[in-house]
Scaffold this motif. Structure first.
Motif, PDB file in Angstrom:
ATOM      1  N   ALA A 157      -2.466   9.351  21.210  1.00 48.12           N
ATOM      2  CA  ALA A 157      -1.329  10.199  21.485  1.00 48.12           C
ATOM      3  C   ALA A 157       0.145   9.489  21.619  1.00 48.12           C
ATOM      4  O   ALA A 157       1.228   9.761  21.578  1.00 48.12           O
ATOM      5  CB  ALA A 157      -1.471  10.735  22.860  1.00 48.12           C
ATOM      6  N   ASP A 158      -0.122   8.087  21.567  1.00 45.73           N
ATOM      7  CA  ASP A 158       1.280   6.952  21.878  1.00 45.73           C
ATOM      8  C   ASP A 158       1.572   6.604  20.296  1.00 45.73           C
ATOM      9  O   ASP A 158       2.198   5.669  20.198  1.00 45.73           O
ATOM     10  CB  ASP A 158       0.825   5.946  22.659  1.00 45.73           C
ATOM     11  N   GLN A 159       0.865   7.105  19.294  1.00 44.71           N
ATOM     12  CA  GLN A 159       1.295   6.584  17.929  1.00 44.71           C
ATOM     13  C   GLN A 159       2.643   6.281  17.704  1.00 44.71           C
ATOM     14  O   GLN A 159       3.348   7.468  17.790  1.00 44.71           O
ATOM     15  CB  GLN A 159       0.463   7.356  17.064  1.00 44.71           C
ATOM     16  N   ALA A 160       3.133   5.273  17.125  1.00 47.88           N
ATOM     17  CA  ALA A 160       4.465   4.784  16.801  1.00 47.88           C
ATOM     18  C   ALA A 160       4.479   4.312  15.281  1.00 47.88           C
ATOM     19  O   ALA A 160       3.540   3.149  15.239  1.00 47.88           O
ATOM     20  CB  ALA A 160       5.115   4.133  17.608  1.00 47.88           C
ATOM     21  N   GLN A 161       5.238   4.596  14.407  1.00 45.07           N
ATOM     22  CA  GLN A 161       5.310   4.057  13.174  1.00 45.07           C
ATOM     23  C   GLN A 161       6.605   3.364  12.636  1.00 45.07           C
ATOM     24  O   GLN A 161       7.757   3.885  13.085  1.00 45.07           O
ATOM     25  CB  GLN A 161       4.941   5.125  12.121  1.00 45.07           C
ATOM     26  N   ASP A 221       0.071  -0.647   7.673  1.00 44.84           N
ATOM     27  CA  ASP A 221      -0.008   0.702   7.255  1.00 44.84           C
ATOM     28  C   ASP A 221       0.870   1.356   6.286  1.00 44.84           C
ATOM     29  O   ASP A 221       1.944   0.819   5.915  1.00 44.84           O
ATOM     30  CB  ASP A 221       0.182   1.770   8.862  1.00 44.84           C
ATOM     31  N   THR A 222       0.262   2.177   5.491  1.00 48.33           N
ATOM     32  CA  THR A 222       0.987   3.092   4.583  1.00 48.33           C
ATOM     33  C   THR A 222       1.426   4.114   5.163  1.00 48.33           C
ATOM     34  O   THR A 222       0.766   5.167   5.814  1.00 48.33           O
ATOM     35  CB  THR A 222      -0.071   3.501   3.412  1.00 48.33           C
ATOM     36  N   ILE A 223       2.895   4.540   5.179  1.00 51.18           N
ATOM     37  CA  ILE A 223       3.390   5.301   6.147  1.00 51.18           C
ATOM     38  C   ILE A 223       4.073   6.468   5.275  1.00 51.18           C
ATOM     39  O   ILE A 223       4.899   6.221   4.322  1.00 51.18           O
ATOM     40  CB  ILE A 223       4.457   4.792   7.093  1.00 51.18           C
ATOM     41  N   TYR A 224       3.843   7.715   5.512  1.00 49.72           N
ATOM     42  CA  TYR A 224       4.440   8.729   4.559  1.00 49.72           C
ATOM     43  C   TYR A 224       5.919   9.100   4.839  1.00 49.72           C
ATOM     44  O   TYR A 224       6.116   9.066   6.297  1.00 49.72           O
ATOM     45  CB  TYR A 224       3.622  10.050   4.655  1.00 49.72           C
ATOM     46  N   ALA A 228      11.110  12.171   5.425  1.00 48.86           N
ATOM     47  CA  ALA A 228      10.699  13.232   6.187  1.00 48.86           C
ATOM     48  C   ALA A 228       8.883  12.817   6.200  1.00 48.86           C
ATOM     49  O   ALA A 228       8.792  12.051   5.320  1.00 48.86           O
ATOM     50  CB  ALA A 228      10.693  14.595   5.625  1.00 48.86           C
ATOM     51  N   SER A 229       8.079  13.515   7.138  1.00 45.18           N
ATOM     52  CA  SER A 229       6.951  13.122   7.138  1.00 45.18           C
ATOM     53  C   SER A 229       5.862  14.303   7.143  1.00 45.18           C
ATOM     54  O   SER A 229       6.304  15.506   6.797  1.00 45.18           O
ATOM     55  CB  SER A 229       6.465  12.223   8.518  1.00 45.18           C
ATOM     56  N   GLU A 257       5.781   4.342   2.297  1.00 47.68           N
ATOM     57  CA  GLU A 257       6.307   2.877   2.443  1.00 47.68           C
ATOM     58  C   GLU A 257       5.383   2.116   3.193  1.00 47.68           C
ATOM     59  O   GLU A 257       4.516   2.655   4.209  1.00 47.68           O
ATOM     60  CB  GLU A 257       7.429   2.780   3.053  1.00 47.68           C
ATOM     61  N   ILE A 258       5.241   0.983   3.042  1.00 50.78           N
ATOM     62  CA  ILE A 258       4.370  -0.169   3.796  1.00 50.78           C
ATOM     63  C   ILE A 258       5.288  -0.414   5.100  1.00 50.78           C
ATOM     64  O   ILE A 258       6.302  -0.853   5.078  1.00 50.78           O
ATOM     65  CB  ILE A 258       4.026  -1.284   3.157  1.00 50.78           C
ATOM     66  N   GLY A 259       4.333  -0.185   6.263  1.00 49.63           N
ATOM     67  CA  GLY A 259       5.210  -0.596   7.528  1.00 49.63           C
ATOM     68  C   GLY A 259       4.058  -0.990   8.441  1.00 49.63           C
ATOM     69  O   GLY A 259       3.049  -1.293   8.249  1.00 49.63           O
TER      70      GLY A 259
END
Length: 249
Positions: free
Chosen positions: A105-109, A85-88, A15-16, A95-97
């Motif tokens: 608006a187009d952010q993708a992780q 990036d550090t991703i919640y 979850a984020s 996690e590092i991703g």
């Protein structure tokens, strides 16, 4: 009360962070399906391109396919659009991703299966970025997200419109917990793969400010349980798509 849907990863149980839903996002199901058809007609599996925002669950998320690496994405999209990036993920864990189009608006992780080489994407989360007032941060197409699936699902689309694309009611987890608002099954509809599998999770949410009647509907849909999209309270509340989570075959 905070009603914001926490973006979750159905396929890997994550979850984020919560994000405020934009106040004005409108979509047309017919135009979305038409756009997706036009994009896909050019090629069954469109190749890598900075202008590619087509999602084919199990196969690609724009330029990200099963063989992508962070290095290949930098070469294609440019260093400015690809961020280590550090991703919640969930419950205070990170996690590092890699984040594409960060703070837009187009952010993708992306979370990688090969965490040492940043290769073989495991999951891609489409999470549009917002400012502190809940407004979408501009992307290359302005204050609108460009991502669209091959079957017409788009961020900002309403639950009722997704139900139309599926051709029947689907199931959604109740709100107010880590997996709140996440699809839990397409019930054999058009959005399900032929083998019954699913490579996409759709996260629904409601605005932070609700009317008294909407508040009552929301409270009737809380908790660790599943609701059909056709449930009268769910249908009337009609939450919108806040995020998409895609995995690969």
């Amino acid at each position: 009360m905070n009603h914001l849907y926490p973006s979750v990863f159905l396929l890997i149980g994550l979850a984020s962070c919560q994000q405020k839903q934009p106040d004005t996002v409108t979509t047309s199901t017919d135009s979305l399906v038409s756009k997706a058809s036009i994009i896909q007609s050019a090629s069954e599996t469109p190749g890598p391109s900075p202008e590619n925002f087509l999602v084919i669950p199990g196969l690609q998320v724009g330029s990200v396919n099963a063989s992508a690496t962070e290095a290949s994405l930098i070469a294609l999209l440019g260093q400015a659009n690809v961020t280590r990036d550090t991703i919640y993920v969930a419950e205070g864990n990170y996690e590092i991703g890699t984040t594409l189009f960060k703070n837009t608006a187009d952010q993708a992780q992306i979370l990688w299966a090969d965490k040492r080489r940043f290769a073989r994407p495991e999951t891609v989360m489409l999470r549009p970025a917002h400012d502190q007032d809940g407004n979408l941060l501009p992307g290359t197409a302005g204050s609108a997200t460009q991502w669209i699936t091959d079957k017409g699902i788009k961020l900002g689309m309403s639950l009722q419109d997704v139900e139309k694309l599926n051709g029947r009611a689907f199931s959604v987890y109740g709100f107010g917990w880590d997996y709140g608002g996440l699809t839990s099954g397409w019930k054999g509809g058009a959005l399900e793969e032929k083998d019954g599998k699913s490579f996409i999770g759709v996260g629904f949410g409601v605005p932070e400010s609700l009317t008294g009647q909407q508040e009552k509907l929301y409270e009737s849909l809380l908790g660790d349980q599943e609701f059909l999209s056709s449930n009268p309270a769910m249908h009337t509340l009609n939450p919108t798509v806040q995020n998409l989570t895609v995995s690969f075959k």
